[in-house]
Design a protein around this motif. Structure first.
Motif, PDB file in Angstrom:
ATOM      1  N   ASN A 115      53.769  -3.522  24.187  1.00  0.00           N
ATOM      2  CA  ASN A 115      52.660  -2.572  24.050  1.00  0.00           C
ATOM      3  C   ASN A 115      52.961  -1.517  22.978  1.00  0.00           C
ATOM      4  OD1 ASN A 115      51.149  -3.844  26.043  1.00  0.00           O
ATOM      5  ND2 ASN A 115      51.965  -2.556  27.690  1.00  0.00           N
ATOM      6  N   THR A 116      54.220  -1.099  22.922  1.00  0.00           N
ATOM      7  CA  THR A 116      54.626  -0.116  21.915  1.00  0.00           C
ATOM      8  C   THR A 116      54.448  -0.683  20.504  1.00  0.00           C
ATOM      9  OG1 THR A 116      56.250   0.859  23.433  1.00  0.00           O
ATOM     10  CG2 THR A 116      56.534   1.301  21.070  1.00  0.00           C
ATOM     11  N   LEU A 117      54.897  -1.908  20.309  1.00  0.00           N
ATOM     12  CA  LEU A 117      54.754  -2.560  19.006  1.00  0.00           C
ATOM     13  C   LEU A 117      53.287  -2.758  18.640  1.00  0.00           C
ATOM     14  CD1 LEU A 117      57.597  -5.258  19.224  1.00  0.00           C
ATOM     15  CD2 LEU A 117      57.606  -3.159  17.860  1.00  0.00           C
ATOM     16  N   GLN A 118      52.478  -3.143  19.632  1.00  0.00           N
ATOM     17  CA  GLN A 118      51.059  -3.376  19.376  1.00  0.00           C
ATOM     18  C   GLN A 118      50.360  -2.077  18.967  1.00  0.00           C
ATOM     19  OE1 GLN A 118      49.546  -6.762  19.923  1.00  0.00           O
ATOM     20  NE2 GLN A 118      48.292  -5.703  18.409  1.00  0.00           N
ATOM     21  N   GLU A 119      50.706  -0.989  19.638  1.00  0.00           N
ATOM     22  CA  GLU A 119      50.106   0.306  19.303  1.00  0.00           C
ATOM     23  C   GLU A 119      50.482   0.736  17.884  1.00  0.00           C
ATOM     24  OE1 GLU A 119      51.468   2.968  22.291  1.00  0.00           O
ATOM     25  OE2 GLU A 119      50.256   2.054  23.900  1.00  0.00           O
ATOM     26  N   ILE A 120      51.735   0.506  17.531  1.00  0.00           N
ATOM     27  CA  ILE A 120      52.201   0.905  16.193  1.00  0.00           C
ATOM     28  C   ILE A 120      51.482   0.115  15.110  1.00  0.00           C
ATOM     29  CG2 ILE A 120      54.194   0.862  14.632  1.00  0.00           C
ATOM     30  CD1 ILE A 120      55.941   1.518  17.086  1.00  0.00           C
ATOM     31  N   LEU A 151      57.188  -5.678  28.628  1.00  0.00           N
ATOM     32  CA  LEU A 151      55.790  -5.300  28.420  1.00  0.00           C
ATOM     33  C   LEU A 151      55.680  -3.949  27.706  1.00  0.00           C
ATOM     34  CD1 LEU A 151      54.133  -6.458  31.773  1.00  0.00           C
ATOM     35  CD2 LEU A 151      54.143  -7.603  29.547  1.00  0.00           C
ATOM     36  N   LEU A 152      56.570  -3.018  28.053  1.00  0.00           N
ATOM     37  CA  LEU A 152      56.562  -1.723  27.384  1.00  0.00           C
ATOM     38  C   LEU A 152      56.855  -1.891  25.894  1.00  0.00           C
ATOM     39  CD1 LEU A 152      56.480   1.373  27.427  1.00  0.00           C
ATOM     40  CD2 LEU A 152      58.934   1.348  28.017  1.00  0.00           C
ATOM     41  N   ALA A 153      57.838  -2.722  25.586  1.00  0.00           N
ATOM     42  CA  ALA A 153      58.180  -2.962  24.179  1.00  0.00           C
ATOM     43  C   ALA A 153      57.026  -3.611  23.432  1.00  0.00           C
ATOM     44  CB  ALA A 153      59.433  -3.837  24.095  1.00  0.00           C
TER      45      ALA A 153
END
Length: 271
Positions: free
Chosen positions: A195-200, A191-193
């Motif tokens: 969310n990180t990709l989505q934010e980028i 989930l962290l990965a």
């Protein structure tokens, strides 16, 4: 004896004078006519561009006009030599079948060029893949399509090869979709990965909001979890956005200690 030599010299002088002048006049007709043909072609091209006629059509018909005028000029030069052009054309007509067979490939390129102009699967300046080659269309003439590659090389492809293969036009639509795949380890926080990709991808200025970008698990591979980032951009922004997002992902994964697994390496030991 002297009288005979005088007569012979007179005949030679008259022959050279008569036909020498004709040859020079024919050469003058050819070279001046060729220059005039270039000027007329340039005027027609300028008029077509002023009328905002498609550059592909302009490029093709400029070649047709120039070569058509050149044929007329050559016939005029031959006619000036005293050669009967009607007979000359009749001889060419008789030899037409043999010439057609000998130039079958060239004539097929001309026919294919006419089809390309008529159906217009691409225009000058479009990014395409034709006959397995990628590049920007620089020119479409009677015989070939000329592409410029991303590393500034020139590729000349016969029209018959273009019309006989699949044509992919990357510029036909104003936007294009980009899919980027990133691997993370099974032990990493999924989930962290995500969310990180989505934010980028959401923060990337060149990524379009409609359709909205998204991140999803695309595959549970043998040594990694594959995450796909899908987004839409304007055609001219595709490479820039991809490079920017890829760099930001690496930096963010390093910061958040999300691993990017290396592909397995097979080592063979000889005994």
């Amino acid at each position: 004896m002297n009288l005979h030599m005088d007569l012979s010299w007179t005949v030679i002088v008259n022959f050279v004078t008569l036909y020498g002048v004709k040859v020079l006049a024919s050469l003058l007709i050819f070279f001046v006519g060729k220059k005039i043909a270039s000027i007329i072609t340039a005027i027609v091209v300028k008029g077509m561009r002023t009328s905002k006629i498609d550059e592909t059509i302009t490029s093709f018909f400029s070649n047709v006009i120039y070569f058509g005028l050149l044929v007329v000029i050559i016939l005029a030069a031959i006619s000036n030599l005293g050669i009967n052009t009607t007979s000359f054309l009749a001889v060419l007509g008789t030899a037409g079948l043999a010439i057609g067979l000998a130039l079958q490939g060239t004539l097929s390129n001309v026919g294919a060029g006419i089809l390309l102009v008529f159906f217009r699967p691409f225009k000058i300046g479009h990014s395409v893949q034709v006959a397995g080659e990628n590049g920007i269309v620089e020119e479409l003439n009677l015989f070939s399509v000329i592409l410029k590659t991303g590393d500034n090389k020139q590729i000349i492809i016969p029209n018959s090869a273009v019309i006989g293969k699949n044509i992919i036009n990357f510029s036909a639509k104003p936007t294009s979709r980009v899919d980027l795949i990133f691997n993370i380890g099974y032990e990493d926080d999924l989930l962290l990965a995500k969310n990180t990709l989505q934010e980028i991808v959401n923060s990337e200025a060149k990524v379009l909001n409609d359709p909205a970008p998204f991140v999803a698990v695309s595959e549970l591979a043998q040594t990694s979890v594959k995450l796909m980032v899908r987004f839409w951009v304007k055609n001219e922004d595709s490479a820039t956005a991809s490079f920017s997002i890829t760099e930001k992902v690496k930096l963010a994964f390093d910061e958040k200690r999300i691993s990017i697994p290396h592909p397995p390496v097979s080592v063979t030991t000889e005994i």
